[in-house]
Design an enzyme around this catalytic site. Structure first.
Site, short mmCIF file in Angstrom:
data_model
loop_
_atom_site.label_atom_id
_atom_site.label_comp_id
_atom_site.label_asym_id
_atom_site.label_seq_id
_atom_site.Cartn_x
_atom_site.Cartn_y
_atom_site.Cartn_z
N ARG A 135 -29.28 56.03 31.98
CA ARG A 135 -28.79 55.90 33.44
C ARG A 135 -28.47 57.14 33.83
O ARG A 135 -28.75 57.82 34.95
CB ARG A 135 -27.64 54.93 33.45
CG ARG A 135 -26.92 55.09 34.79
CD ARG A 135 -26.10 53.76 34.89
NE ARG A 135 -25.24 53.93 36.30
CZ ARG A 135 -24.73 52.87 36.74
NH1 ARG A 135 -24.86 51.60 36.11
NH2 ARG A 135 -24.20 52.78 37.91
N PHE A 187 -30.29 49.65 36.96
CA PHE A 187 -29.38 49.74 35.72
C PHE A 187 -28.37 48.92 35.36
O PHE A 187 -28.22 48.59 34.21
CB PHE A 187 -28.88 51.30 35.54
CG PHE A 187 -29.84 52.08 35.28
CD1 PHE A 187 -30.11 52.59 34.10
CD2 PHE A 187 -30.58 52.91 36.21
CE1 PHE A 187 -31.13 53.33 33.48
CE2 PHE A 187 -31.63 53.85 35.81
CZ PHE A 187 -31.99 54.05 34.43
N GLU A 188 -27.75 48.24 36.31
CA GLU A 188 -26.62 47.26 36.11
C GLU A 188 -27.65 45.88 35.68
O GLU A 188 -27.19 44.99 35.03
CB GLU A 188 -25.91 46.97 37.25
CG GLU A 188 -25.09 48.02 37.79
CD GLU A 188 -23.95 48.38 36.73
OE1 GLU A 188 -23.56 47.43 35.92
OE2 GLU A 188 -23.43 49.65 36.72
N GLY A 189 -28.73 45.66 36.34
CA GLY A 189 -29.47 44.53 36.07
C GLY A 189 -28.70 43.58 36.88
O GLY A 189 -27.59 43.54 37.31
N ILE A 244 -28.65 51.84 41.06
CA ILE A 244 -27.49 51.14 40.58
C ILE A 244 -27.93 49.60 40.07
O ILE A 244 -27.53 48.96 39.12
CB ILE A 244 -26.37 51.12 41.54
CG1 ILE A 244 -25.69 52.38 41.62
CG2 ILE A 244 -25.22 50.10 40.86
CD1 ILE A 244 -24.56 52.61 42.64
#
Ligand SMILES: *[C@@H]1O[C@H](CO)[C@@H](O)[C@H](O)[C@H]1NC(C)=O
Length: 186
Positions: free
Chosen positions: A164, A37-39, A34
């Site tokens: 993702r 992919f969220e950064g 998470i």
């Protein structure tokens, strides 16, 4: 008298079941997925659909994200804490939405927690993915077939979402002996 006693026992059993339904903690591989992919953003920005966001994909509820108990710009440590808090609702909803008979290992569960974190608990709850699991289909098959369909935001296929979903399927396909669901009492 007897009927009353049975009724209140039934009610008690129902409310106890719901209150006890806390999802198991997602494993580290899930939290790392998470976060990747969220950064990370120390400052509030608008996500691809225009929602103000901060940290590792925290959706702000109030302008300037004033609901969070951390100062902005956010430190990465506070961002990790915020992510740990934010992963609780998807853990609980995946646990609550899946039937007692659904068995998921920690990586399969983590893949679904990452997905619910991304798409929201309303969407996971009404999904054919959850319906197929609850219908007794094999989780490995259902996850591999259904997760990649969740690749759009605002009607557009986003390459980041395609990647993702692929990473989530990879996580779900990674063998582990750690169990996650069913969680006792749910
Ligand atoms: C994106 O999702 C659609 C279904 O909404 C699917 O038909 C398509 O194959 C998916 N694309 C990719 C690259 O996975």
């Amino acid at each position: 008298m007897v009927r009353l006693a049975i009724t209140s026992l039934t009610l008690l059993a129902v409310s106890t079941t719901q209150a006890a339904c806390t999802g198991p903690a997602a494993n580290q591989a899930t939290v790392d997925l998470i976060a990747e992919f969220e950064g990370f953003s120390a400052d509030v920005y608008n996500d691809p659909t225009g929602n103000p966001t901060v940290g590792y994909g925290h959706l702000c509820q109030q302008s300037g994200c004033s609901e969070i108990p951390y100062s902005i710009p956010l430190s990465e440590a506070d961002g990790k804490q915020l992510l740990a808090d934010d992963v609780i609702p998807p853990q609980d909803c995946i646990t609550t939405q899946t039937a007692e008979a659904v068995t998921l290992n920690a990586n399969q569960y983590g893949a679904l927690v990452s997905w619910a974190y991304n798409v929201g608990c309303g969407n996971s709850g009404s999904s054919s993915l959850i319906a197929r699991l609850n219908n007794g289909e094999d989780p490995q098959t259902v996850i591999a077939e259904e997760l990649p369909l969740w690749n759009k935001s605002g009607g557009q296929v986003l390459p980041g979402l395609v990647r993702r979903r692929a990473a989530e399927v990879d996580l779900a396909n990674t063998a582990t002996s750690d169990p996650a669901l069913p969680a006792g009492g749910c």
